[in-house]
Motif scaffolding. Sequence first.
Motif, PDB file in Angstrom:
ATOM      1  N   SER A   7       0.824  -1.221  -0.068  1.00 44.43           N
ATOM      2  CA  SER A   7       0.040  -0.014   0.023  1.00 44.43           C
ATOM      3  C   SER A   7       0.928   1.250   0.058  1.00 44.43           C
ATOM      4  N   HIS A   8       0.351   2.519  -0.460  1.00 43.07           N
ATOM      5  CA  HIS A   8       1.118   3.739  -0.394  1.00 43.07           C
ATOM      6  C   HIS A   8       1.450   3.924   1.010  1.00 43.07           C
ATOM      7  N   GLY A   9       0.825   3.733   1.853  1.00 42.76           N
ATOM      8  CA  GLY A   9       0.956   4.001   3.245  1.00 42.76           C
ATOM      9  C   GLY A   9       2.123   3.210   3.663  1.00 42.76           C
ATOM     10  N   VAL A  10       1.941   1.984   3.659  1.00 45.64           N
ATOM     11  CA  VAL A  10       3.183   1.084   4.293  1.00 45.64           C
ATOM     12  C   VAL A  10       4.257   1.742   3.620  1.00 45.64           C
ATOM     13  N   LEU A  11       4.492   1.692   2.265  1.00 44.24           N
ATOM     14  CA  LEU A  11       5.869   1.898   1.925  1.00 44.24           C
ATOM     15  C   LEU A  11       6.263   3.438   2.148  1.00 44.24           C
ATOM     16  N   TYR A  12       5.371   4.448   1.526  1.00 44.35           N
ATOM     17  CA  TYR A  12       5.963   5.616   1.493  1.00 44.35           C
ATOM     18  C   TYR A  12       5.965   6.268   2.904  1.00 44.35           C
ATOM     19  N   GLY A  13       4.816   5.848   3.746  1.00 38.43           N
ATOM     20  CA  GLY A  13       4.782   6.259   4.885  1.00 38.43           C
ATOM     21  C   GLY A  13       5.686   5.345   6.019  1.00 38.43           C
ATOM     22  N   VAL A  20      -0.127  10.152   3.959  1.00 38.01           N
ATOM     23  CA  VAL A  20      -0.181  11.104   5.354  1.00 38.01           C
ATOM     24  C   VAL A  20      -0.484  10.472   6.509  1.00 38.01           C
ATOM     25  N   ASP A  21      -1.482   9.594   6.524  1.00 34.17           N
ATOM     26  CA  ASP A  21      -1.849   8.948   7.773  1.00 34.17           C
ATOM     27  C   ASP A  21      -0.525   8.069   8.194  1.00 34.17           C
ATOM     28  N   ALA A  22       0.062   7.449   7.422  1.00 33.16           N
ATOM     29  CA  ALA A  22       1.257   6.552   7.781  1.00 33.16           C
ATOM     30  C   ALA A  22       2.550   7.318   8.120  1.00 33.16           C
ATOM     31  N   THR A  23       2.476   8.902   7.673  1.00 37.72           N
ATOM     32  CA  THR A  23       3.527   9.362   8.339  1.00 37.72           C
ATOM     33  C   THR A  23       3.362   9.621   9.832  1.00 37.72           C
ATOM     34  N   GLN A  24       2.144   9.677  10.153  1.00 41.17           N
ATOM     35  CA  GLN A  24       1.906  10.048  11.793  1.00 41.17           C
ATOM     36  C   GLN A  24       1.447   8.950  12.614  1.00 41.17           C
ATOM     37  N   VAL A  25       0.919   7.682  11.950  1.00 41.01           N
ATOM     38  CA  VAL A  25       0.569   6.544  12.823  1.00 41.01           C
ATOM     39  C   VAL A  25       1.577   6.468  13.581  1.00 41.01           C
ATOM     40  N   PRO A  26       1.077   6.086  15.161  1.00 40.62           N
ATOM     41  CA  PRO A  26       2.050   5.679  15.972  1.00 40.62           C
ATOM     42  C   PRO A  26       2.670   4.546  15.829  1.00 40.62           C
ATOM     43  N   MET A  27       4.290   4.645  16.005  1.00 44.37           N
ATOM     44  CA  MET A  27       5.126   3.547  15.683  1.00 44.37           C
ATOM     45  C   MET A  27       6.018   3.291  16.744  1.00 44.37           C
ATOM     46  N   GLY A  28       5.630   3.454  18.065  1.00 39.73           N
ATOM     47  CA  GLY A  28       6.620   3.233  19.132  1.00 39.73           C
ATOM     48  C   GLY A  28       7.371   4.793  19.143  1.00 39.73           C
ATOM     49  N   ILE A  44       9.474   5.850  17.071  1.00 40.84           N
ATOM     50  CA  ILE A  44       9.645   6.407  15.897  1.00 40.84           C
ATOM     51  C   ILE A  44       9.061   7.569  15.442  1.00 40.84           C
ATOM     52  N   LYS A  45       9.537   8.786  15.278  1.00 40.34           N
ATOM     53  CA  LYS A  45       8.954  10.020  15.094  1.00 40.34           C
ATOM     54  C   LYS A  45       8.233  10.162  13.912  1.00 40.34           C
ATOM     55  N   PRO A  46       7.127  11.100  13.920  1.00 39.04           N
ATOM     56  CA  PRO A  46       6.387  11.339  12.752  1.00 39.04           C
ATOM     57  C   PRO A  46       7.082  12.050  11.757  1.00 39.04           C
ATOM     58  N   ILE A  47       6.597  11.964  10.283  1.00 40.34           N
ATOM     59  CA  ILE A  47       7.584  12.650   9.221  1.00 40.34           C
ATOM     60  C   ILE A  47       6.787  13.266   8.480  1.00 40.34           C
ATOM     61  N   PHE A  48       7.254  14.346   7.544  1.00 36.89           N
ATOM     62  CA  PHE A  48       6.401  15.079   6.729  1.00 36.89           C
ATOM     63  C   PHE A  48       6.119  14.553   5.293  1.00 36.89           C
ATOM     64  N   PRO A  49       4.730  14.313   4.972  1.00 31.58           N
ATOM     65  CA  PRO A  49       4.655  14.164   3.753  1.00 31.58           C
ATOM     66  C   PRO A  49       5.049  15.103   2.772  1.00 31.58           C
ATOM     67  N   VAL A  50       5.474  15.036   1.331  1.00 32.78           N
ATOM     68  CA  VAL A  50       6.071  15.896   0.759  1.00 32.78           C
ATOM     69  C   VAL A  50       5.513  15.454  -0.835  1.00 32.78           C
ATOM     70  N   PRO A  51       4.085  15.972  -1.103  1.00 32.09           N
ATOM     71  CA  PRO A  51       3.411  15.920  -2.328  1.00 32.09           C
ATOM     72  C   PRO A  51       4.402  16.478  -3.441  1.00 32.09           C
ATOM     73  N   ALA A  52       4.356  15.933  -4.402  1.00 35.96           N
ATOM     74  CA  ALA A  52       5.464  16.589  -5.571  1.00 35.96           C
ATOM     75  C   ALA A  52       4.711  15.887  -6.981  1.00 35.96           C
ATOM     76  N   GLY A  53       5.724  16.307  -7.916  1.00 37.77           N
ATOM     77  CA  GLY A  53       5.469  15.803  -9.261  1.00 37.77           C
ATOM     78  C   GLY A  53       4.705  16.495 -10.225  1.00 37.77           C
ATOM     79  N   GLY A  54       5.258  17.720 -10.593  1.00 31.17           N
ATOM     80  CA  GLY A  54       4.486  18.470 -11.625  1.00 31.17           C
ATOM     81  C   GLY A  54       3.296  19.205 -10.990  1.00 31.17           C
ATOM     82  N   MET A  55       3.510  19.731  -9.605  1.00 26.71           N
ATOM     83  CA  MET A  55       2.830  20.478  -8.703  1.00 26.71           C
ATOM     84  C   MET A  55       2.667  22.090  -9.499  1.00 26.71           C
ATOM     85  N   LYS A  56       1.887  23.024  -9.525  1.00 29.32           N
ATOM     86  CA  LYS A  56       1.763  24.075  -9.933  1.00 29.32           C
ATOM     87  C   LYS A  56       1.476  25.151  -8.803  1.00 29.32           C
TER      88      LYS A  56
END
Lengths: 373, 373
Positions: free
Chosen positions: B271-277, B308-316, B318-330
């Motif tokens: 899933s996107h969450g488990v990999l990227y998050g 986004v959810d996976a960057t924040q989900v409690p993991m002991g 392990i700190k939460p991190i920032f999502p960085v949406p990108a790829g052709g943003m205007k």
Amino acid sequence: MYTGERFIAIYHVSAKDKEEAQVRAWDICLEQTIEFPEDLVWKEEIREHVFGRIASLEEVDFGRFQAVVEFSVEVAGRELTQLLNVLFGNISIKPGIRLMKIQLPDSLSSLYRGPRFGCEGLREKLNVPEGPLLSTAVKPMGLTAEELAELAYRFALGGMDMIKDDHGLSDQEFCPFEERISRCAEAVRRANQETGRNCLYMPNITSPFHEFAARCKFAKDAGVGGFVISPGLSGLDAMRWVADNDELNLPILSHPAMQGSLTVHNSAGMSHGVLYGQINRLAGADACIFPNYGGRFAFMPQECRDIVDATQVPMGAIKPIFPVPAGGMKLQRVPELLEFYGNHVILLIGGDLHRHGPDLSENCKKFARLVGR
Amino acid sequence: MYTGERFIAIYHVSAKDKEEAQVRAWDICLEQTIEFPEDLVWKEEIREHVFGRIASLEEVDFGRFQAVVEFSVEVAGRELTQLLNVLFGNISIKPGIRLMKIQLPDSLSSLYRGPRFGCEGLREKLNVPEGPLLSTAVKPMGLTAEELAELAYRFALGGMDMIKDDHGLSDQEFCPFEERISRCAEAVRRANQETGRNCLYMPNITSPFHEFAARCKFAKDAGVGGFVISPGLSGLDAMRWVADNDELNLPILSHPAMQGSLTVHNSAGMSHGVLYGQINRLAGADACIFPNYGGRFAFMPQECRDIVDATQVPMGAIKPIFPVPAGGMKLQRVPELLEFYGNHVILLIGGDLHRHGPDLSENCKKFARLVGR
């Protein structure tokens, strides 16, 4: 600065018609290089030399187009990580693009040693000039180092050419890396003294970045005969580093763990041949394990054939390597495997060697007889 | 030896009915551990502690079942490479299995530092206690180090928080690594002196195995503000090593190159969450770049939300991190992005910053005004 030399990446692109395929192929040319709006590129040199170039585009199946894309050798730098990035970095994220094949000019392929031994070198090391090679694995996970070493000893006595660690054996408390490697290497050495053969024990050295070199060194010093590496876990370039290393100077068996998502869907990722054959080979594997058709996995015969072809396809000075069909193979299938793969193969049979009576050495001898030894 | 503690991997499994799903889920339990015929396992301890265990199985969609599988912490050893191998090594090769989420007990997650900075640490470093963070990239590939440094200077003057290398910049002849890093770091330092801000220049250090540590060190000594790493190319554990390294002590931005095949088909991979998050986070990324919906790639809003959810989900710990949406943003999409992501995000706009007039610093200021700075 730019020599004008280009390497070729052949993609299959899903599209509803040729026009859309053209747009998608051109997108590959930009996405894999500049990642930037084309109209904003003001340097002519970039247009000419950095942009990828579509050499040809044709429909090969309904809604599936083959795009031959040429990239300047300079964009790939002198490193495997960047070459892979140009071949499939960003577009791995886009559905409907599959990398099918690569062709590198000598100026690029000569930056890579590829497999140190290859088919010929491995046969020489084993002193088995012809016929299929025989291998098995020490397993299951959960046995102690002592128990695994006992298995290795019996397999080696039974005439196996190569005995690998199961790829899930790393450095678990129930079977620590150093103890396993020392005991198994010693067991196989002892068996070799009895048989006069040169069976190779190949431990799994897939490991954390900062321990990788040390585990290789420890294993080498312990007298192992080669290494098992899962490049999907350690990174392909870690394997390349081992192959390049004159002090290690041992053959490599690559394992497909975690690489499967690249091939699992026919319309995305990479072809079986380019991944398990060409890329593993470029990255230094002397032999490449993949799931045989009709085993625990779902590869088709044609996909296995694609891998075999890619292990042999001319790639400059990069040596041909052995295909290693595996994944739930049984002794009874050996004749069929020989018919499919010929003599130019390493047969890897794991669990099933435990199913033919309590004497594992005798079971190995049955295996050997099936290939005419 | 075995503590009885287990970690949880949640998979979605394709199957025609619950019976088949049960068989496939049980197959995961064995394939990811013993890889051996179940009936031949003679040690009770292995059955009890090494086999994976199905905690629950339920249909979540037509032909799609959720299997909650528990593995003993001991099989994953003390290393990320083996943890990943247990989670998804061999089964990456099997169609119709998707890793959706992981849950690690403290005894396992505490083996990993995860991101050194995380959201709070990064905000502190940048001295931007609230609101979205702003970033851009120096590109396109083919510019000289001097030209890229000039871009970096203007972006930093314009108020960007982070300026990254385009991930395709490695060590090409037209833009050598050391020259690029030295010039860009110096340019951003000079701009920071003028603005009084602490804009971070983050070079791409994805590189061959044997040069990886040296490039990190060179960049650190040149005064960079962090690192861009594509773990799909260098291996996730190389990134983990950087995060753990006290001497480097800099934040990491992970890039998804070559990881895309894991998420590209809904019924396989991860899933996107488990990999990227979750996994990038466990492997030390302080912020994780992924393709935003509606850009050059094909992610859906729900998939971005999952990250986004996976960057924040409690993991002991392990700190939460920032999502960085990108790829052709205007720029014009910034209000919409803020509505979707809120303030807790790093916005990464690359090419489009070049489209709003010749003064790049002024364009950056437009970007900043759009987030209320």
